[in-house]
Design a protein around this motif. Structure first.
Motif, PDB file in Angstrom:
ATOM      1  N   MET A 147       0.839  -1.192   0.000  1.00 51.54           N
ATOM      2  CA  MET A 147       0.000   0.000   0.000  1.00 51.54           C
ATOM      3  C   MET A 147       0.875   1.242   0.000  1.00 51.54           C
ATOM      4  N   GLY A 148       2.118   1.157   0.346  1.00 49.12           N
ATOM      5  CA  GLY A 148       3.122   2.201   0.476  1.00 49.12           C
ATOM      6  C   GLY A 148       2.842   3.546  -0.156  1.00 49.12           C
ATOM      7  N   GLY A 149       3.340   3.763  -1.387  1.00 50.63           N
ATOM      8  CA  GLY A 149       3.255   5.060  -2.023  1.00 50.63           C
ATOM      9  C   GLY A 149       1.864   5.439  -2.474  1.00 50.63           C
ATOM     10  N   LEU A 150       1.037   4.449  -2.732  1.00 52.67           N
ATOM     11  CA  LEU A 150      -0.322   4.723  -3.200  1.00 52.67           C
ATOM     12  C   LEU A 150      -1.154   5.416  -2.117  1.00 52.67           C
ATOM     13  N   LEU A 151      -0.906   5.072  -0.873  1.00 52.82           N
ATOM     14  CA  LEU A 151      -1.635   5.709   0.226  1.00 52.82           C
ATOM     15  C   LEU A 151      -1.299   7.196   0.314  1.00 52.82           C
ATOM     16  N   ILE A 152      -0.044   7.537   0.091  1.00 51.08           N
ATOM     17  CA  ILE A 152       0.355   8.947   0.150  1.00 51.08           C
ATOM     18  C   ILE A 152      -0.319   9.744  -0.962  1.00 51.08           C
ATOM     19  N   VAL A 153      -0.411   9.159  -2.155  1.00 48.45           N
ATOM     20  CA  VAL A 153      -1.080   9.830  -3.270  1.00 48.45           C
ATOM     21  C   VAL A 153      -2.563  10.010  -2.972  1.00 48.45           C
ATOM     22  N   PHE A 154      -3.195   8.989  -2.397  1.00 49.22           N
ATOM     23  CA  PHE A 154      -4.611   9.079  -2.052  1.00 49.22           C
ATOM     24  C   PHE A 154      -4.859  10.160  -1.007  1.00 49.22           C
ATOM     25  N   VAL A 155      -4.051  10.197   0.041  1.00 51.68           N
ATOM     26  CA  VAL A 155      -4.221  11.212   1.090  1.00 51.68           C
ATOM     27  C   VAL A 155      -3.931  12.601   0.531  1.00 51.68           C
ATOM     28  N   PHE A 156      -2.962  12.714  -0.379  1.00 55.25           N
ATOM     29  CA  PHE A 156      -2.682  13.999  -1.018  1.00 55.25           C
ATOM     30  C   PHE A 156      -3.900  14.488  -1.801  1.00 55.25           C
ATOM     31  N   ALA A 157      -4.566  13.565  -2.509  1.00 55.68           N
ATOM     32  CA  ALA A 157      -5.772  13.944  -3.255  1.00 55.68           C
ATOM     33  C   ALA A 157      -6.873  14.423  -2.310  1.00 55.68           C
TER      34      ALA A 157
ATOM     35  N   CYS B 228      -0.412  19.461   8.295  1.00 53.16           N
ATOM     36  CA  CYS B 228      -0.776  18.139   8.811  1.00 53.16           C
ATOM     37  C   CYS B 228      -0.411  17.043   7.823  1.00 53.16           C
ATOM     38  N   PHE B 229      -0.634  17.289   6.528  1.00 53.02           N
ATOM     39  CA  PHE B 229      -0.276  16.302   5.516  1.00 53.02           C
ATOM     40  C   PHE B 229       1.234  16.070   5.481  1.00 53.02           C
TER      41      PHE B 229
ATOM     42  N   ILE C 142       5.763  12.573   6.189  1.00 52.77           N
ATOM     43  CA  ILE C 142       7.160  12.379   6.598  1.00 52.77           C
ATOM     44  C   ILE C 142       7.261  11.272   7.636  1.00 52.77           C
ATOM     45  N   THR C 143       6.349  11.259   8.600  1.00 52.81           N
ATOM     46  CA  THR C 143       6.347  10.202   9.613  1.00 52.81           C
ATOM     47  C   THR C 143       6.058   8.850   8.993  1.00 52.81           C
ATOM     48  N   TYR C 144       5.102   8.786   8.078  1.00 50.31           N
ATOM     49  CA  TYR C 144       4.745   7.529   7.415  1.00 50.31           C
ATOM     50  C   TYR C 144       5.907   6.999   6.587  1.00 50.31           C
ATOM     51  N   LEU C 145       6.535   7.871   5.803  1.00 50.78           N
ATOM     52  CA  LEU C 145       7.662   7.435   4.978  1.00 50.78           C
ATOM     53  C   LEU C 145       8.868   7.044   5.820  1.00 50.78           C
ATOM     54  N   ALA C 146       9.089   7.713   6.946  1.00 50.56           N
ATOM     55  CA  ALA C 146      10.208   7.354   7.816  1.00 50.56           C
ATOM     56  C   ALA C 146      10.015   5.963   8.412  1.00 50.56           C
TER      57      ALA C 146
END
Length: 78
Positions: A1-11, A44-45, A50-54
């Motif tokens: 789910m890694g990078g796809l979750l960040i794109v979804f939350v960014f949207a 907040c995003f 940053i915390t999620y990717l770390a």
């Protein structure tokens, strides 16, 4: 789910930022309210991402301690 979750939350953050820009009530402080809402969402995003990717890709791998771990079954008497 890694990078796809960040794109979804960014949207989601972009959609919320757009909604806060469009639906801010008119008045003398409209610009201040818009700026505060959008900066809060972006901050907040960024903190979350940053915390999620770390945690997803740590810079250092965990190291084992050279000290023998404590055994709770041993009874130490003095």
């Amino acid at each position: 789910m890694g990078g796809l979750l960040i794109v979804f939350v960014f949207a989601v953050v972009v959609a919320l930022s757009s909604a806060s820009y469009l639906f801010t009530p008119r008045g003398p402080n409209q610009t201040v309210i818009r700026t505060a809402l959008i900066m809060t969402l972006v901050s907040c995003f960024l903190m979350w991402s940053i915390t999620y990717l770390a945690q997803l890709h740590p810079l250092m791998r965990p190291r084992h301690s050279k000290i023998r771990p404590h055994n709770p079954t041993e009874h130490v008497t003095f």
